[in-house]
Design a protein around this motif. Sequence first.
Motif, PDB file in Angstrom:
ATOM      1  N   ALA A   1       9.311  -1.376  -7.591  1.00  0.00           N
ATOM      2  CA  ALA A   1      10.221  -2.396  -7.055  1.00  0.00           C
ATOM      3  C   ALA A   1       9.541  -3.238  -5.992  1.00  0.00           C
ATOM      4  CB  ALA A   1      11.475  -1.726  -6.481  1.00  0.00           C
ATOM      5  N   VAL A   2       8.804  -2.601  -5.106  1.00  0.00           N
ATOM      6  CA  VAL A   2       8.113  -3.328  -4.033  1.00  0.00           C
ATOM      7  C   VAL A   2       7.050  -4.250  -4.624  1.00  0.00           C
ATOM      8  CG1 VAL A   2       6.661  -3.080  -1.991  1.00  0.00           C
ATOM      9  CG2 VAL A   2       8.586  -1.526  -2.349  1.00  0.00           C
ATOM     10  N   GLY A   3       6.280  -3.737  -5.581  1.00  0.00           N
ATOM     11  CA  GLY A   3       5.263  -4.569  -6.214  1.00  0.00           C
ATOM     12  C   GLY A   3       5.859  -5.745  -6.955  1.00  0.00           C
ATOM     13  N   ASN A   4       6.981  -5.522  -7.646  1.00  0.00           N
ATOM     14  CA  ASN A   4       7.635  -6.605  -8.372  1.00  0.00           C
ATOM     15  C   ASN A   4       8.003  -7.762  -7.453  1.00  0.00           C
ATOM     16  OD1 ASN A   4       7.580  -5.430 -10.918  1.00  0.00           O
ATOM     17  ND2 ASN A   4       9.582  -4.490 -10.729  1.00  0.00           N
ATOM     18  N   VAL A   5       8.502  -7.447  -6.266  1.00  0.00           N
ATOM     19  CA  VAL A   5       8.950  -8.487  -5.340  1.00  0.00           C
ATOM     20  C   VAL A   5       7.771  -9.139  -4.629  1.00  0.00           C
ATOM     21  CG1 VAL A   5      10.281  -8.946  -3.244  1.00  0.00           C
ATOM     22  CG2 VAL A   5      11.206  -7.423  -4.995  1.00  0.00           C
ATOM     23  N   LEU A   6       6.794  -8.346  -4.219  1.00  0.00           N
ATOM     24  CA  LEU A   6       5.732  -8.871  -3.357  1.00  0.00           C
ATOM     25  C   LEU A   6       4.669  -9.664  -4.106  1.00  0.00           C
ATOM     26  CD1 LEU A   6       5.087  -6.038  -0.739  1.00  0.00           C
ATOM     27  CD2 LEU A   6       6.362  -8.167  -0.466  1.00  0.00           C
ATOM     28  N   LEU A   7       4.377  -9.323  -5.347  1.00  0.00           N
ATOM     29  CA  LEU A   7       3.309 -10.036  -6.038  1.00  0.00           C
ATOM     30  C   LEU A   7       3.581 -11.534  -6.169  1.00  0.00           C
ATOM     31  CD1 LEU A   7       1.898  -7.337  -6.518  1.00  0.00           C
ATOM     32  CD2 LEU A   7       1.465  -8.085  -8.874  1.00  0.00           C
ATOM     33  N   PRO A   8       4.775 -11.984  -6.609  1.00  0.00           N
ATOM     34  CA  PRO A   8       5.010 -13.432  -6.650  1.00  0.00           C
ATOM     35  C   PRO A   8       4.913 -14.077  -5.271  1.00  0.00           C
ATOM     36  CG  PRO A   8       6.651 -12.276  -7.967  1.00  0.00           C
ATOM     37  CD  PRO A   8       5.908 -11.226  -7.189  1.00  0.00           C
ATOM     38  N   SER A   9       5.386 -13.383  -4.240  1.00  0.00           N
ATOM     39  CA  SER A   9       5.334 -13.936  -2.891  1.00  0.00           C
ATOM     40  C   SER A   9       3.896 -14.056  -2.394  1.00  0.00           C
ATOM     41  CB  SER A   9       6.152 -13.051  -1.943  1.00  0.00           C
ATOM     42  OG  SER A   9       6.099 -13.543  -0.629  1.00  0.00           O
ATOM     43  N   LEU A  10       3.069 -13.030  -2.634  1.00  0.00           N
ATOM     44  CA  LEU A  10       1.668 -13.076  -2.204  1.00  0.00           C
ATOM     45  C   LEU A  10       0.898 -14.159  -2.943  1.00  0.00           C
ATOM     46  CD1 LEU A  10       0.898  -9.250  -1.934  1.00  0.00           C
ATOM     47  CD2 LEU A  10       1.010 -10.886  -0.045  1.00  0.00           C
ATOM     48  N   ILE A  11       1.171 -14.324  -4.229  1.00  0.00           N
ATOM     49  CA  ILE A  11       0.514 -15.380  -4.995  1.00  0.00           C
ATOM     50  C   ILE A  11       0.914 -16.753  -4.456  1.00  0.00           C
ATOM     51  CG2 ILE A  11       0.464 -16.509  -7.267  1.00  0.00           C
ATOM     52  CD1 ILE A  11       0.566 -13.701  -8.506  1.00  0.00           C
ATOM     53  N   LYS A  12       2.208 -16.938  -4.179  1.00  0.00           N
ATOM     54  CA  LYS A  12       2.671 -18.221  -3.649  1.00  0.00           C
ATOM     55  C   LYS A  12       2.066 -18.482  -2.276  1.00  0.00           C
ATOM     56  CE  LYS A  12       5.534 -21.809  -3.837  1.00  0.00           C
ATOM     57  NZ  LYS A  12       5.508 -22.815  -4.917  1.00  0.00           N
ATOM     58  N   ARG A  13       1.888 -17.433  -1.453  1.00  0.00           N
ATOM     59  CA  ARG A  13       1.348 -17.599  -0.105  1.00  0.00           C
ATOM     60  C   ARG A  13      -0.142 -17.900  -0.105  1.00  0.00           C
ATOM     61  NH1 ARG A  13       0.517 -12.400   3.556  1.00  0.00           N
ATOM     62  NH2 ARG A  13      -1.315 -12.367   2.190  1.00  0.00           N
ATOM     63  N   ASP A  14      -0.920 -17.144  -0.874  1.00  0.00           N
ATOM     64  CA  ASP A  14      -2.374 -17.236  -0.804  1.00  0.00           C
ATOM     65  C   ASP A  14      -2.995 -18.160  -1.845  1.00  0.00           C
ATOM     66  OD1 ASP A  14      -2.613 -15.424   1.359  1.00  0.00           O
ATOM     67  OD2 ASP A  14      -2.348 -13.748  -0.011  1.00  0.00           O
TER      68      ASP A  14
ATOM     69  N   TRP B   1      -6.733  -1.140  -2.931  1.00  0.00           N
ATOM     70  CA  TRP B   1      -5.893  -1.906  -2.004  1.00  0.00           C
ATOM     71  C   TRP B   1      -6.231  -1.607  -0.548  1.00  0.00           C
ATOM     72  CZ3 TRP B   1      -3.523  -6.143  -3.058  1.00  0.00           C
ATOM     73  CH2 TRP B   1      -2.586  -6.671  -2.185  1.00  0.00           C
ATOM     74  N   LEU B   2      -6.999  -0.562  -0.275  1.00  0.00           N
ATOM     75  CA  LEU B   2      -7.316  -0.184   1.105  1.00  0.00           C
ATOM     76  C   LEU B   2      -7.947  -1.321   1.917  1.00  0.00           C
ATOM     77  CD1 LEU B   2      -8.626   3.483   0.682  1.00  0.00           C
ATOM     78  CD2 LEU B   2      -6.427   2.722   1.621  1.00  0.00           C
ATOM     79  N   PRO B   3      -8.861  -2.139   1.353  1.00  0.00           N
ATOM     80  CA  PRO B   3      -9.405  -3.241   2.157  1.00  0.00           C
ATOM     81  C   PRO B   3      -8.347  -4.218   2.647  1.00  0.00           C
ATOM     82  CG  PRO B   3     -10.770  -2.855   0.222  1.00  0.00           C
ATOM     83  CD  PRO B   3      -9.552  -2.012   0.053  1.00  0.00           C
ATOM     84  N   GLN B   4      -7.275  -4.390   1.886  1.00  0.00           N
ATOM     85  CA  GLN B   4      -6.212  -5.300   2.319  1.00  0.00           C
ATOM     86  C   GLN B   4      -5.451  -4.730   3.518  1.00  0.00           C
ATOM     87  OE1 GLN B   4      -6.359  -8.194   0.946  1.00  0.00           O
ATOM     88  NE2 GLN B   4      -7.834  -7.457  -0.576  1.00  0.00           N
ATOM     89  N   LEU B   5      -5.385  -3.421   3.625  1.00  0.00           N
ATOM     90  CA  LEU B   5      -4.707  -2.805   4.768  1.00  0.00           C
ATOM     91  C   LEU B   5      -5.487  -3.043   6.054  1.00  0.00           C
ATOM     92  CD1 LEU B   5      -3.653   0.649   3.260  1.00  0.00           C
ATOM     93  CD2 LEU B   5      -2.459  -1.541   3.172  1.00  0.00           C
ATOM     94  N   ARG B   6      -6.804  -3.065   5.962  1.00  0.00           N
ATOM     95  CA  ARG B   6      -7.622  -3.263   7.162  1.00  0.00           C
ATOM     96  C   ARG B   6      -7.556  -4.698   7.675  1.00  0.00           C
ATOM     97  NH1 ARG B   6     -11.379   0.157   4.287  1.00  0.00           N
ATOM     98  NH2 ARG B   6     -12.580  -1.671   3.636  1.00  0.00           N
ATOM     99  N   ARG B   7      -7.341  -5.636   6.765  1.00  0.00           N
ATOM    100  CA  ARG B   7      -7.339  -7.031   7.178  1.00  0.00           C
ATOM    101  C   ARG B   7      -5.955  -7.658   7.102  1.00  0.00           C
ATOM    102  NH1 ARG B   7      -7.371 -10.383   2.666  1.00  0.00           N
ATOM    103  NH2 ARG B   7      -8.246 -12.096   3.885  1.00  0.00           N
ATOM    104  N   ALA B   8      -4.938  -6.822   7.027  1.00  0.00           N
ATOM    105  CA  ALA B   8      -3.588  -7.355   6.877  1.00  0.00           C
ATOM    106  C   ALA B   8      -3.186  -8.181   8.090  1.00  0.00           C
ATOM    107  CB  ALA B   8      -2.584  -6.212   6.682  1.00  0.00           C
ATOM    108  N   PRO B   9      -2.734  -9.429   7.891  1.00  0.00           N
ATOM    109  CA  PRO B   9      -2.299 -10.262   9.017  1.00  0.00           C
ATOM    110  C   PRO B   9      -0.925  -9.850   9.519  1.00  0.00           C
ATOM    111  CG  PRO B   9      -1.918 -11.416   6.970  1.00  0.00           C
ATOM    112  CD  PRO B   9      -2.622 -10.116   6.610  1.00  0.00           C
TER     113      PRO B   9
ATOM    114  N   GLY C   1       0.812  -1.208   0.000  1.00  0.00           N
ATOM    115  CA  GLY C   1       0.000   0.000   0.000  1.00  0.00           C
ATOM    116  C   GLY C   1       0.849   1.262   0.000  1.00  0.00           C
ATOM    117  N   GLY C   2       1.885   1.282   0.825  1.00  0.00           N
ATOM    118  CA  GLY C   2       2.792   2.432   0.834  1.00  0.00           C
ATOM    119  C   GLY C   2       3.505   2.605  -0.491  1.00  0.00           C
ATOM    120  N   ALA C   3       3.879   1.488  -1.115  1.00  0.00           N
ATOM    121  CA  ALA C   3       4.560   1.562  -2.410  1.00  0.00           C
ATOM    122  C   ALA C   3       3.656   2.162  -3.481  1.00  0.00           C
ATOM    123  CB  ALA C   3       5.012   0.165  -2.831  1.00  0.00           C
TER     124      ALA C   3
END
Length: 411
Positions: free
Chosen positions: A115-128, A184-192, A82-84
């Motif tokens: 840069a942040v999105g590039n790194v996090l998207l594959p990780s979030l897909i692999k996680r969820d 993306w705001l809903p993801q910030l409210r429910r971020a684990p 979200g910050g990115a």
Amino acid sequence: MENRSTRRSGQALLVWGLLVVAANLRASLTGVGPLLDQVQGDLGLVPAVAGLLNALPLLAFAALSPLVPRLAARWGPERLLGGALVVLTTGIAVRWVPTASALFAGSVLIGSGIAVGNVLLPSLIKRDFPTRVGLLTGAYATVMGGVAAVASGVAVPIGAVAPGGWSTALGSWGLLALVAVLLWLPQLRRAPQPAPQAKRGHRLPWGSGLAWAVTAFLGLQSLGFYVVVTWLPELLQDNGVSAARAGWLLFLLQAVALLTSLAVPGALRWARDQRALAASCSAVLLLGYLGLLLAPGRALWWSVVLGLGGGACLVLALAFLGLRAQDATGAGALSAMAQSIGYLLAAVGPVLFGLLHTVSSGWRAPLALVCLAAAAQTVVALVAGRGTVRSDDGRAPGRVPPASERAPSSG
């Protein structure tokens, strides 16, 4: 039943959020090339300096990517992403100001956000979505490529009719980034809270030969892509093509790449490994570059060929970040390493290409550079297309996942 429905709604919202984020990861970069001739003329930039407009974001990718896993462990990947997005939106707004300093400063901010999105998207897909890595990687690559193609095609027409010309054409993509922030705001409210293993698992796999092969594949593929989106329109204009037509040829290249990327997830699902697919698609890229070098008058055909190879190679490069990892933590670490070193390599491309063009007063020497890069990519693909990256001590960086999550069956 209600919990299951709520969970499905939450997953659907997450998928939509990820896809809208993906839509912002290239559009602000691919719109530069068709306008580069105007930017150079208005701001008095020499080709090597103009090449920095797309090289600076890549340098930001390289500098920030290794830090992303640690930052995600501290703040949570949802909040960090979200910050990115806010940084990305700010960078596009800054670049709306028609001065060289604002253009370069905005490019750095844009690169930092992407840069942040590039790194996090594959990780979030692999996680969820561990059993849908190939499918969702193909989906986000398709969205990313589709919006990037549109950005290339409409850049010159927008610049021709909008107040502010090329600066408005570049700055208008801030509206799409703002939409991503809101979605993306809903993801910030429910971020684990970050899992304990995430705090232990940020070590990057520097000792893995396979990780270096994945890194080289991503870097060489990206080098070719960013050279093309930066310099292909000007190369075509020097061969008698109008600026608007050159922009639409770049759109065609990316549209073909978009269609090609749709077929890759199916191939990932059925192939035992990806070596033959990655090597053959890299060879298609080499053919396209050789075509521009030897027969530049057939630019329409070579745009199609480059799109065929480039679309597949992009999805493969992104999919390798998940397919070669054992879990989400490993995917994040591999993604950080590959994108750090890979984009550092890619950043050299647009600048060196422009420098070779200036020194040689032509396009043959710089095109020979991308031919060599594509040949090296073809060789590296034979290593990057198979296996699993492990931590330096030979153990997985987290839990051992069930068979359904392991590469390559997760494709």
